[in-house]
Write a protein that holds these residues in place. Structure first.
Motif, PDB file in Angstrom:
ATOM      1  N   MET A   1       0.849  -1.187   0.000  1.00  0.00           N
ATOM      2  CA  MET A   1       0.000   0.000   0.000  1.00  0.00           C
ATOM      3  C   MET A   1       0.891   1.247   0.000  1.00  0.00           C
ATOM      4  N   ASN A   2       0.502   2.226  -0.813  1.00  0.00           N
ATOM      5  CA  ASN A   2       1.259   3.471  -0.890  1.00  0.00           C
ATOM      6  C   ASN A   2       0.735   4.470   0.136  1.00  0.00           C
ATOM      7  N   ARG A   3       1.650   5.063   0.886  1.00  0.00           N
ATOM      8  CA  ARG A   3       1.259   6.054   1.887  1.00  0.00           C
ATOM      9  C   ARG A   3       0.911   7.370   1.189  1.00  0.00           C
ATOM     10  N   ILE A   4      -0.249   7.951   1.541  1.00  0.00           N
ATOM     11  CA  ILE A   4      -0.722   9.185   0.932  1.00  0.00           C
ATOM     12  C   ILE A   4      -1.187  10.139   2.033  1.00  0.00           C
ATOM     13  N   THR A   5      -0.799  11.394   1.918  1.00  0.00           N
ATOM     14  CA  THR A   5      -1.340  12.419   2.808  1.00  0.00           C
ATOM     15  C   THR A   5      -2.369  13.230   2.021  1.00  0.00           C
ATOM     16  N   TYR A   6      -3.236  13.898   2.754  1.00  0.00           N
ATOM     17  CA  TYR A   6      -4.380  14.573   2.127  1.00  0.00           C
ATOM     18  C   TYR A   6      -4.666  15.874   2.863  1.00  0.00           C
ATOM     19  N   SER A   7      -4.981  16.915   2.087  1.00  0.00           N
ATOM     20  CA  SER A   7      -5.372  18.184   2.704  1.00  0.00           C
ATOM     21  C   SER A   7      -6.443  18.856   1.872  1.00  0.00           C
ATOM     22  N   LYS A   8      -7.296  19.646   2.528  1.00  0.00           N
ATOM     23  CA  LYS A   8      -8.330  20.413   1.844  1.00  0.00           C
ATOM     24  C   LYS A   8      -7.895  21.872   1.775  1.00  0.00           C
ATOM     25  N   ALA A   9      -7.768  22.385   0.563  1.00  0.00           N
ATOM     26  CA  ALA A   9      -7.364  23.780   0.399  1.00  0.00           C
ATOM     27  C   ALA A   9      -8.548  24.704   0.657  1.00  0.00           C
ATOM     28  N   THR A  10      -8.253  25.870   1.230  1.00  0.00           N
ATOM     29  CA  THR A  10      -9.303  26.838   1.543  1.00  0.00           C
ATOM     30  C   THR A  10      -9.439  27.921   0.471  1.00  0.00           C
ATOM     31  N   ASP A  11      -8.376  28.162  -0.284  1.00  0.00           N
ATOM     32  CA  ASP A  11      -8.416  29.108  -1.394  1.00  0.00           C
ATOM     33  C   ASP A  11      -7.287  28.746  -2.355  1.00  0.00           C
ATOM     34  N   VAL A  12      -7.163  29.519  -3.434  1.00  0.00           N
ATOM     35  CA  VAL A  12      -6.190  29.186  -4.479  1.00  0.00           C
ATOM     36  C   VAL A  12      -4.769  29.212  -3.939  1.00  0.00           C
ATOM     37  N   ARG A  13      -4.428  30.253  -3.195  1.00  0.00           N
ATOM     38  CA  ARG A  13      -3.064  30.362  -2.692  1.00  0.00           C
ATOM     39  C   ARG A  13      -2.740  29.221  -1.739  1.00  0.00           C
ATOM     40  N   LYS A  24       5.666  15.360  -5.470  1.00  0.00           N
ATOM     41  CA  LYS A  24       4.770  14.252  -5.816  1.00  0.00           C
ATOM     42  C   LYS A  24       3.335  14.542  -5.387  1.00  0.00           C
ATOM     43  N   ALA A  25       2.971  15.809  -5.412  1.00  0.00           N
ATOM     44  CA  ALA A  25       1.607  16.205  -5.048  1.00  0.00           C
ATOM     45  C   ALA A  25       0.718  16.226  -6.291  1.00  0.00           C
ATOM     46  N   GLN A  26      -0.570  16.008  -6.079  1.00  0.00           N
ATOM     47  CA  GLN A  26      -1.565  16.099  -7.147  1.00  0.00           C
ATOM     48  C   GLN A  26      -2.790  16.824  -6.609  1.00  0.00           C
ATOM     49  N   TYR A  27      -3.371  17.678  -7.454  1.00  0.00           N
ATOM     50  CA  TYR A  27      -4.663  18.261  -7.129  1.00  0.00           C
ATOM     51  C   TYR A  27      -5.737  17.216  -7.396  1.00  0.00           C
ATOM     52  N   ILE A  28      -6.796  17.242  -6.582  1.00  0.00           N
ATOM     53  CA  ILE A  28      -7.904  16.327  -6.803  1.00  0.00           C
ATOM     54  C   ILE A  28      -9.223  17.064  -6.627  1.00  0.00           C
ATOM     55  N   ALA A  29     -10.152  16.825  -7.546  1.00  0.00           N
ATOM     56  CA  ALA A  29     -11.507  17.372  -7.442  1.00  0.00           C
ATOM     57  C   ALA A  29     -12.475  16.187  -7.510  1.00  0.00           C
ATOM     58  N   GLY A  30     -12.956  15.855  -8.718  1.00  0.00           N
ATOM     59  CA  GLY A  30     -13.807  14.675  -8.843  1.00  0.00           C
ATOM     60  C   GLY A  30     -13.030  13.386  -8.658  1.00  0.00           C
ATOM     61  N   GLY A  31     -11.807  13.350  -9.187  1.00  0.00           N
ATOM     62  CA  GLY A  31     -10.938  12.191  -9.011  1.00  0.00           C
ATOM     63  C   GLY A  31     -11.297  10.988  -9.859  1.00  0.00           C
ATOM     64  N   THR A  32     -12.186  11.160 -10.848  1.00  0.00           N
ATOM     65  CA  THR A  32     -12.671   9.999 -11.607  1.00  0.00           C
ATOM     66  C   THR A  32     -11.592   9.344 -12.451  1.00  0.00           C
ATOM     67  N   ASN A  33     -10.563  10.080 -12.851  1.00  0.00           N
ATOM     68  CA  ASN A  33      -9.449   9.498 -13.588  1.00  0.00           C
ATOM     69  C   ASN A  33      -8.258   9.239 -12.680  1.00  0.00           C
ATOM     70  N   LEU A  34      -7.952  10.192 -11.824  1.00  0.00           N
ATOM     71  CA  LEU A  34      -6.789  10.068 -10.949  1.00  0.00           C
ATOM     72  C   LEU A  34      -6.877   8.837 -10.054  1.00  0.00           C
ATOM     73  N   LEU A  35      -8.022   8.604  -9.444  1.00  0.00           N
ATOM     74  CA  LEU A  35      -8.153   7.474  -8.532  1.00  0.00           C
ATOM     75  C   LEU A  35      -8.010   6.146  -9.267  1.00  0.00           C
ATOM     76  N   ASP A  36      -8.530   6.069 -10.488  1.00  0.00           N
ATOM     77  CA  ASP A  36      -8.343   4.858 -11.294  1.00  0.00           C
ATOM     78  C   ASP A  36      -6.862   4.593 -11.534  1.00  0.00           C
ATOM     79  N   LEU A  37      -6.126   5.642 -11.873  1.00  0.00           N
ATOM     80  CA  LEU A  37      -4.702   5.494 -12.157  1.00  0.00           C
ATOM     81  C   LEU A  37      -3.919   5.141 -10.896  1.00  0.00           C
ATOM     82  N   MET A  38      -4.350   5.637  -9.760  1.00  0.00           N
ATOM     83  CA  MET A  38      -3.697   5.282  -8.506  1.00  0.00           C
ATOM     84  C   MET A  38      -3.932   3.811  -8.161  1.00  0.00           C
ATOM     85  N   LYS A  39      -5.109   3.315  -8.467  1.00  0.00           N
ATOM     86  CA  LYS A  39      -5.423   1.920  -8.143  1.00  0.00           C
ATOM     87  C   LYS A  39      -4.536   0.937  -8.890  1.00  0.00           C
TER      88      LYS A  39
END
Length: 332
Positions: A1-13, A24-39
């Motif tokens: 299993m790959n260790r992942i950290t997660y945060s919720k941004a409050t504004d653009v900055r 190795k950071a990625q932005y995520i919104a819907g995640g419909t493609n990113l999560l598939d690729l992570m799997k």
């Protein structure tokens, strides 16, 4: 299993700052493609920055008569928006031809144009893929390449971009608005996605630390004569073998005043050739003239065996889409 950290941004900055904490950071919104690729271990980010709550959920009219689509608005909300359907029906039709209702309810505008190829070899980590591992080779060139590109290919990659939305945006001369540590900038849709050349791992011209904030559409001029034709193996939940976003502005005698033709499913980016469109200007909107434009659009097309059929399929699709644009408004 790959260790992942997660945060919720409050504004653009805040989003940009969070993203800068690791390369190795990625932005995520819907995640419909990113999560598939992570799997399937194709993408292995160390940190995910959630950008759903930073104010990109809007659709606004511009002072010049254009429209601005927020990056985190879902594909479904965009496609069914009254102003989009009335003034940009080509975009609405393209978006509703994509994926499934469930995915459209989750996928976002920014994520849609950022999605990665569905090349079988890209998803299969046991095979060579220059897009996934630069320098490893391209298994598709001498492999099973039925879904692959016939235009803009290179010796390193023949993958295609999968987005329907991006094809329509290219036909409509959209502009992608982004923001990063150096500030804001705008990227014309024609320059957003790139051809593979010798760097197929780079899908677009967005810097790694930039985030898409919105997509701008110019004032509508193709709300009457348009068609989005998507040819695929089954009528839903399938990527295009060939798609065509066709838009025309005609005079009362059915002569072409303006034309826009963008192709999907055939290249590493939505494919458009202004020279082919220029052939139609001032001419009657006839099948013979449309075939002439199609021939120019496909003048550099090259098949790789299993996908040879796509050249003629694309030629016929271009003519058919333009005829549909002339004769009727496509129905949603």
């Amino acid at each position: 299993m790959n260790r992942i950290t997660y945060s919720k941004a409050t504004d653009v900055r805040d989003a940009i700052q969070e993203h800068s904490k690791t390369d190795k950071a990625q932005y995520i919104a819907g995640g419909t493609n990113l999560l598939d690729l992570m799997k399937v271990n194709v993408m292995r980010p160390a940190h995910l920055v959630d950008i759903n709550k930073i104010g990109f959920d809007f659709i606004e009219q511009e002072a010049d008569g254009g429209l601005r689509l927020g990056a985190s608005v879902t594909n479904a909300d965009t496609a069914y928006h009254q102003h989009v359907q009335q003034h940009y029906p080509l975009l609405a039709e393209a978006m509703l031809s994509a994926a499934s209702a469930q995915l459209r309810n989750m996928a976002t505008n920014g994520g849609n144009i950022m999605q990665r190829t569905r090349c079988y070899y890209f998803y299969d980590t046991s095979t060579a893929c220059n897009k996934r591992e630069p320098g490893s080779g391209c298994s598709a060139i001498n492999g099973y390449n039925r879904m692959h590109a016939i235009l803009g290919t290179s010796a390193d990659c023949i993958a295609v971009h999968p987005s329907d939305m991006a094809v329509a945006l290219r036909a409509l001369d959209a502009v992608v608005c982004v923001e990063g540590p150096s500030g804001k900038r705008e990227i014309p849709m024609e320059a957003f996605h790139r051809l593979p050349e010798d760097k197929p791992d780079q899908d677009n011209t967005l810097a790694a630390d930039e985030v898409i904030t919105s997509i701008k559409l110019p004032p509508s001029k193709y709300a009457k004569h348009y068609s989005y034709l998507k040819l695929r193996d089954r009528p839903s939940y399938a990527f295009a073998l060939v798609s065509v976003a066709a838009a025309l502005n005609l005079d009362e005698q059915q002569h072409v005043l303006e034309a826009s033709i963008a192709l999907g499913g055939v290249a590493h980016k939505p494919w458009r050739m202004p020279e082919a469109e220029a052939l139609l200007i001032g001419k009657p909107a006839t099948a013979a003239n449309f075939r002439m434009a199609a021939d120019m659009l496909l003048s550099t097309a090259q098949g790789y065996g299993h996908n040879n059929f796509k050249i003629e399929l694309a030629r016929r699709a271009i003519v058919r889409a333009l005829e549909q644009a002339v004769n009727k408004q496509a129905t949603l």
